[in-house]
Scaffold this active site. Structure first.
Site, PDB file in Angstrom:
ATOM      1  CB  CYS A 126      -0.943   0.004   1.190  1.00  0.00           C
ATOM      2  SG  CYS A 126      -1.961  -1.466   1.275  1.00  0.00           S
TER       3      CYS A 126
ATOM      4  CG  HIS B 174      -3.386   3.296   2.283  1.00  0.00           C
ATOM      5  ND1 HIS B 174      -3.805   2.949   1.018  1.00  0.00           N
ATOM      6  CD2 HIS B 174      -3.450   2.162   3.033  1.00  0.00           C
ATOM      7  CE1 HIS B 174      -4.087   1.655   1.003  1.00  0.00           C
ATOM      8  NE2 HIS B 174      -3.891   1.167   2.207  1.00  0.00           N
TER       9      HIS B 174
ATOM     10  CG  ASN C  65      -6.712  -1.016   1.362  1.00  0.00           C
ATOM     11  OD1 ASN C  65      -6.008  -0.636   0.423  1.00  0.00           O
ATOM     12  ND2 ASN C  65      -6.197  -1.425   2.508  1.00  0.00           N
TER      13      ASN C  65
HETATM   14  O1  UT7 Z   1      -3.605  -1.490   3.630  1.00  0.00           O
HETATM   15  C1  UT7 Z   1      -3.398  -2.325   4.741  1.00  0.00           C
HETATM   16  C2  UT7 Z   1      -4.449  -3.388   4.734  1.00  0.00           C
HETATM   17  N1  UT7 Z   1      -4.979  -3.771   6.003  1.00  0.00           N
HETATM   18  C3  UT7 Z   1      -5.624  -2.940   6.850  1.00  0.00           C
HETATM   19  O2  UT7 Z   1      -5.700  -1.766   6.680  1.00  0.00           O
HETATM   20  C4  UT7 Z   1      -6.264  -3.593   8.048  1.00  0.00           C
HETATM   21  C5  UT7 Z   1      -6.260  -2.727   9.290  1.00  0.00           C
HETATM   22  N2  UT7 Z   1      -7.186  -3.288  10.269  1.00  0.00           N
HETATM   23  C6  UT7 Z   1      -8.485  -2.949  10.278  1.00  0.00           C
HETATM   24  O3  UT7 Z   1      -8.930  -2.119   9.524  1.00  0.00           O
HETATM   25  C7  UT7 Z   1      -9.343  -3.590  11.340  1.00  0.00           C
HETATM   26  O4  UT7 Z   1      -8.537  -4.347  12.228  1.00  0.00           O
HETATM   27  C8  UT7 Z   1     -10.455  -4.524  10.728  1.00  0.00           C
HETATM   28  C9  UT7 Z   1     -11.503  -3.680  10.020  1.00  0.00           C
HETATM   29  C10 UT7 Z   1      -9.841  -5.523   9.780  1.00  0.00           C
HETATM   30  C11 UT7 Z   1     -11.145  -5.273  11.868  1.00  0.00           C
HETATM   31  O5  UT7 Z   1     -11.701  -4.370  12.787  1.00  0.00           O
HETATM   32  P1  UT7 Z   1     -11.466  -4.591  14.352  1.00  0.00           P
HETATM   33  O6  UT7 Z   1     -12.199  -3.503  15.038  1.00  0.00           O
HETATM   34  O7  UT7 Z   1      -9.979  -4.649  14.568  1.00  0.00           O
HETATM   35  O8  UT7 Z   1     -12.171  -5.970  14.591  1.00  0.00           O
HETATM   36  P2  UT7 Z   1     -11.563  -7.315  15.175  1.00  0.00           P
HETATM   37  O9  UT7 Z   1     -10.630  -7.914  14.184  1.00  0.00           O
HETATM   38  O10 UT7 Z   1     -11.041  -7.051  16.559  1.00  0.00           O
HETATM   39  O11 UT7 Z   1     -12.837  -8.208  15.272  1.00  0.00           O
HETATM   40  C12 UT7 Z   1     -13.910  -7.883  16.166  1.00  0.00           C
HETATM   41  C13 UT7 Z   1     -14.986  -8.948  15.977  1.00  0.00           C
HETATM   42  C14 UT7 Z   1     -14.447 -10.372  16.017  1.00  0.00           C
HETATM   43  O12 UT7 Z   1     -15.413 -11.169  16.693  1.00  0.00           O
HETATM   44  P3  UT7 Z   1     -15.194 -11.664  18.199  1.00  0.00           P
HETATM   45  O13 UT7 Z   1     -13.912 -12.451  18.128  1.00  0.00           O
HETATM   46  O14 UT7 Z   1     -15.087 -10.403  18.984  1.00  0.00           O
HETATM   47  O15 UT7 Z   1     -16.412 -12.464  18.444  1.00  0.00           O
HETATM   48  C15 UT7 Z   1     -14.385 -10.760  14.559  1.00  0.00           C
HETATM   49  O16 UT7 Z   1     -14.505 -12.155  14.385  1.00  0.00           O
HETATM   50  O17 UT7 Z   1     -15.608  -8.792  14.691  1.00  0.00           O
HETATM   51  C16 UT7 Z   1     -15.576 -10.060  14.007  1.00  0.00           C
HETATM   52  N3  UT7 Z   1     -15.473  -9.805  12.564  1.00  0.00           N
HETATM   53  C17 UT7 Z   1     -16.551  -9.576  11.800  1.00  0.00           C
HETATM   54  N4  UT7 Z   1     -17.857  -9.503  12.064  1.00  0.00           N
HETATM   55  C18 UT7 Z   1     -18.692  -9.235  11.049  1.00  0.00           C
HETATM   56  C19 UT7 Z   1     -14.356  -9.750  11.804  1.00  0.00           C
HETATM   57  N5  UT7 Z   1     -14.691  -9.497  10.526  1.00  0.00           N
HETATM   58  C20 UT7 Z   1     -16.033  -9.371  10.512  1.00  0.00           C
HETATM   59  C21 UT7 Z   1     -16.945  -9.101   9.463  1.00  0.00           C
HETATM   60  N6  UT7 Z   1     -18.264  -9.029   9.792  1.00  0.00           N
HETATM   61  N7  UT7 Z   1     -16.576  -8.888   8.202  1.00  0.00           N
END
Ligand code: UT7
Length: 332
Positions: A117, A257, A287
């Site tokens: 990225c 970004h 993204n």
């Molecule tokens: O260019 C670089 C590319 N990568 C990035 O930019 C990624 C940067 N990271 C992020 O943007 C965030 O970490 C995410 C958007 C990917 C995730 O958000 P988060 O607030 O960090 O969520 P999390 O990973 O802590 O997950 C919270 C909950 C989990 O459930 P439990 O374990 O609390 O029951 C996940 O399993 O949300 C769940 N979850 C979802 N629920 C519904 C994860 N993905 C999803 C989904 N829909 N798509």
């Protein structure tokens, strides 16, 4: 070659997006997710998807043609093409060579650059050196990604985030003390495992097993990338401004970004910028890795948000881990 470095800037921009839109509601048919979750956690509503036949060089070619037209530059005038991509048409030859052929840029050298990225900012930095030192006069930087082809559509942690698109910029000498004022690049390979495609390279060549294990798709530890991004975006924004001899108060516009509105908001607040001084389009496109910044920049310029003489900041983070920021005094 001259001993005094020349000032270098962007003299034309172009972008290209596939027509096909994938909404959050479409994704709800593929994985256990909701529009509410995706929108509140990321800011994304929809993203674009290339067709089966389209590869990175096709999207990049269209963006490049638009950038050349905007700069009033003919393909034969290009000295060097750099393509930033993590979704090349194939391992080799470079996607830059395919674009060189299709553009008819017969006098251009061509290579790809892999910084995920952060790739567009890395490529601007590399390309501008050739012009600053007098080696070349015209460099075409293209960032093209077909992320939807490297996504595991069964992984709700990652498949909701990404989209396809391409952006391009023509670099040339500009008026003294305008154009690129500073770059701040960096990397931390200890975080390589947080965002990668595990197989298909020389470490783990393609086999039936790697295909069955879905190891040719993007794998991400979202939380780790998130924490890194929030800290790095602010830090390197301030560093690039310092290098340019400027402060937050001098900044007119931020083009970050486009990964997550919460990450962008943290950077904006660190810089003390008003919401209308930051360009955001990830709601529409998700993204697009290296292509996010040039597409955002191209749209911001087309809408008149960036004017000649403005001080603008580009800032990105990505797999590697890598990061990059650039301060530009807009020259056109
Ligand atoms: O260019 C670089 C590319 N990568 C990035 O930019 C990624 C940067 N990271 C992020 O943007 C965030 O970490 C995410 C958007 C990917 C995730 O958000 P988060 O607030 O960090 O969520 P999390 O990973 O802590 O997950 C919270 C909950 C989990 O459930 P439990 O374990 O609390 O029951 C996940 O399993 O949300 C769940 N979850 C979802 N629920 C519904 C994860 N993905 C999803 C989904 N829909 N798509």
């Amino acid at each position: 070659m001259s001993s005094n470095p020349r000032s270098v800037g962007i003299v034309g921009l172009g972008s290209w997006l596939p027509d096909n839109k994938i909404s959050n509601y479409d994704l709800m048919k593929l994985v256990d997710t909701s529009d509410e979750w995706i929108l509140s956690r990321t800011g994304i509503s929809e993203r674009r998807k290339a067709s089966e036949q389209e590869a990175a060089s096709d999207l990049g070619l269209m963006a490049a043609r638009r950038a050349l037209a905007a700069a009033n530059v003919r393909p034969e005038e290009i000295d060097l093409i750099i393509v930033a991509t993590i979704t090349p048409d194939m391992f080799f030859p470079a996607t830059a060579c395919l674009i060189q052929k299709n553009l008819g840029a017969i006098n251009a050298a061509a290579f790809d650059l892999s910084a995920a990225c952060s790739g567009f900012i890395y490529a601007l930095s590399v390309g501008s050196q050739f012009i600053a030192n007098g080696h070349y006069d015209t460099v075409l930087v293209v960032a093209a990604e077909v992320m939807t082809k490297i996504i595991n559509w069964e992984d709700r942690n990652s498949c909701i985030l990404f989209g396809d698109g391409a952006g391009a910029a023509v670099l040339q000498p500009v008026a003294k003390d305008s154009g690129f004022l500073s770059f701040e690049l960096g990397a931390d390979g200890t975080g390589a495992e947080y965002l990668q495609i595990p197989a298909g390279g020389s470490r783990k060549p393609a086999s039936l097993e790697t295909v069955l294990n879905k190891e040719h798709f993007l794998k991400m530890n979202g939380n780790e990338v998130f924490k890194f991004a929030v800290k790095k975006m602010g830090d390197i924004s301030v560093k690039a401004l310092e290098k340019a001899g400027l402060t937050e108060e001098d900044l007119d516009y931020l083009v970050p970004h486009q990964a997550n509105t919460r990450i962008i908001d943290a950077a904006r607040k660190r810089l003390g910028l008003a919401e209308d001084k930051v360009y955001i389009n990830l709601d529409k496109y998700g993204n697009m890795s290296s292509a996010s910044i040039p597409i955002a920049l191209s749209e911001a310029v087309a809408k008149g948000y960036i004017q000649k003489g403005n001080i603008i900041l580009l800032v990105a983070f990505g797999a590697g881990l890598t990061w990059g920021s650039a301060v530009i005094k807009w020259a056109i």
